[in-house]
Motif scaffolding. Structure first.
Motif, short mmCIF file in Angstrom:
data_model
loop_
_atom_site.label_atom_id
_atom_site.label_comp_id
_atom_site.label_asym_id
_atom_site.label_seq_id
_atom_site.Cartn_x
_atom_site.Cartn_y
_atom_site.Cartn_z
N MET A 160 0.81 -0.75 0.19
CA MET A 160 -0.52 -0.03 0.25
C MET A 160 1.15 0.81 0.05
N PRO A 161 0.94 2.29 -0.35
CA PRO A 161 1.22 3.90 -0.39
C PRO A 161 1.28 4.04 0.69
N LYS A 162 2.39 4.49 1.76
CA LYS A 162 2.79 5.33 2.63
C LYS A 162 2.18 6.60 3.07
N ASP A 163 2.77 7.34 1.00
CA ASP A 163 3.24 8.85 0.98
C ASP A 163 1.39 9.90 0.55
N HIS A 164 0.45 8.30 0.39
CA HIS A 164 -0.77 9.18 0.62
C HIS A 164 -1.83 8.15 0.40
N TYR A 165 -3.23 8.27 0.82
CA TYR A 165 -4.61 7.29 0.32
C TYR A 165 -4.31 6.47 -0.85
N PHE A 166 -4.32 5.31 -0.21
CA PHE A 166 -4.65 4.09 -1.50
C PHE A 166 -5.44 4.98 -2.99
N GLY A 167 -6.17 5.34 -2.51
CA GLY A 167 -7.95 5.07 -3.60
C GLY A 167 -6.78 7.07 -4.47
N GLU A 168 -6.17 7.74 -4.47
CA GLU A 168 -5.37 8.55 -4.91
C GLU A 168 -4.86 7.84 -5.79
N VAL A 169 -5.03 8.31 -7.62
CA VAL A 169 -4.82 7.89 -8.38
C VAL A 169 -4.53 8.91 -9.90
N SER A 170 -3.61 8.58 -10.69
CA SER A 170 -2.94 9.68 -12.11
C SER A 170 -3.70 9.13 -12.94
N TYR A 171 -4.04 10.01 -13.20
CA TYR A 171 -5.09 8.95 -15.42
C TYR A 171 -4.16 9.96 -16.78
N CYS A 172 -3.84 9.51 -17.23
CA CYS A 172 -3.29 10.34 -19.01
C CYS A 172 -3.99 9.44 -19.92
N TYR A 173 -5.26 10.52 -20.85
CA TYR A 173 -5.75 10.03 -22.21
C TYR A 173 -4.13 10.06 -23.19
N GLU A 174 -4.55 8.85 -23.97
CA GLU A 174 -3.77 8.96 -25.41
C GLU A 174 -4.53 8.06 -26.40
N TYR A 175 -4.54 9.21 -28.14
CA TYR A 175 -5.56 8.71 -28.43
C TYR A 175 -4.91 9.48 -30.33
N GLN A 176 -4.95 8.00 -30.80
CA GLN A 176 -4.32 8.58 -32.01
C GLN A 176 -2.85 8.74 -31.73
N GLU A 177 -1.76 8.60 -31.09
CA GLU A 177 -0.40 8.86 -30.54
C GLU A 177 -0.21 10.09 -30.11
N GLN A 178 -1.31 10.88 -29.65
CA GLN A 178 -1.46 11.97 -29.06
C GLN A 178 -1.75 11.57 -27.75
N LYS A 179 -0.99 12.63 -26.40
CA LYS A 179 -1.22 12.03 -24.89
C LYS A 179 -1.93 13.25 -24.69
N GLY A 180 -2.59 13.22 -23.86
CA GLY A 180 -3.36 14.76 -22.87
C GLY A 180 -2.25 14.97 -21.89
N LYS A 181 -2.86 16.02 -20.66
CA LYS A 181 -2.50 15.95 -19.52
C LYS A 181 -2.32 15.49 -18.78
N TRP A 182 -1.94 14.66 -17.79
CA TRP A 182 -2.08 13.85 -16.57
C TRP A 182 -3.27 14.20 -15.52
N PHE A 183 -4.01 13.52 -14.81
CA PHE A 183 -4.67 14.28 -14.08
C PHE A 183 -4.64 13.12 -13.00
N ASN A 184 -5.35 14.46 -12.03
CA ASN A 184 -5.34 13.06 -10.16
C ASN A 184 -6.98 12.55 -10.06
N TRP A 185 -7.08 11.55 -9.76
CA TRP A 185 -8.12 11.30 -9.58
C TRP A 185 -8.70 10.23 -8.16
N LEU A 186 -9.60 10.28 -7.72
CA LEU A 186 -9.81 9.75 -5.93
C LEU A 186 -11.37 8.89 -6.69
N TYR A 187 -10.00 7.63 -5.48
CA TYR A 187 -11.46 6.18 -5.19
C TYR A 187 -11.92 6.42 -4.14
N LEU A 188 -13.13 6.71 -3.38
CA LEU A 188 -12.76 6.22 -2.16
C LEU A 188 -13.57 4.96 -1.60
#
Length: 228
Positions: free
Chosen positions: A165-193
């Motif tokens: 389990m992560p020790k420096d943050h809540y385990f439901g905190e993740v980051s995502y980034c979309y990729e479509y046709q070889e182009q990536k968007g910006k990374w963004f944070n997302w939360l699962y509770l």
């Protein structure tokens, strides 16, 4: 570039799209099915039917995507407004028949509603557990008396069955980034509770929380209200 919006546009216009990849902070990239955003009532899971049945009064569909849930509520005669931060998504939902749709960030909200609806783990936009706490404080000014927050979330502890389990943050905190046709968007944070964290946090922030539905597979539906 609105990578996600480009994928939605291709699917909307052509009925198909290239693979939309979802990079994440915990494992290998996953393929994101685009058709799920365009599903109709018959294709919605029981959890979403339960959520829509709880809606009342003046409704705000937050992170509405291409408006599938808004359209259902609209067809049932509800006063519903849809917002999303993607200009492309808002244009598509308008073309699909959503009457009241706008490009807006929930944190700039100035009006009050009876129901704030966040579907498809939409509450994740709060990003982190502290971000969720801050959101709950602001949300008190966004709902009318007897108003409600309705959202689904998931317990993603299973991701760490074979990892520490992560020790420096809540385990439901993740980051995502979309990729479509070889182009990536910006990374963004997302939360699962997970449910226990939600129940504890809601109580600490002055909200009453009810778990309205549990699909038995780590996903659940919650309703938050303020004490009378």
């Amino acid at each position: 570039m609105d990578v996600f919006g480009k994928a939605l546009t291709d699917y909307c216009q052509k009925g198909k799209a290239s693979t939309l990849w979802l990079h994440n902070s915990y494992d290998e990239p996953e393929e994101m099915p685009i058709d799920v955003f365009f599903r109709d009532e018959d294709d919605m899971p029981e959890l979403e039917h339960q959520a829509l049945a709880l809606c009342k009064g003046k409704i705000l569909d937050v992170g509405a995507g291409v408006g599938s849930h808004t359209l259902w509520l609209q067809q049932k005669g509800f006063d519903v407004t849809a917002i999303d931060i993607s200009e492309t998504a808002v244009e598509i939902m308008r073309n699909r028949g959503v009457k009241k749709a706008s490009v807006k960030d929930i944190f700039t909200l100035e009006q009050r509603y009876d129901t704030l609806l966040f579907m498809m783990n939409g509450i994740g936009l709060t990003g982190t557990l502290p971000g969720f706490v801050s959101f709950l404080a602001k949300a008190k000014t966004w709902i009318n008396p007897n108003g409600q927050l309705i959202f689904d979330s998931s317990n993603i502890s299973y991701l760490y069955d074979d990892l520490p389990m992560p020790k420096d943050h809540y385990f439901g905190e993740v980051s995502y980034c979309y990729e479509y046709q070889e182009q990536k968007g910006k990374w963004f944070n997302w939360l699962y509770l997970d449910q226990q964290t939600l129940l504890r946090t809601a109580k600490q922030c002055g909200w009453q929380c009810t778990i309205c539905y549990d699909d038995g597979e780590d996903q659940y539906l919650a309703k938050l209200t303020l004490p009378a």
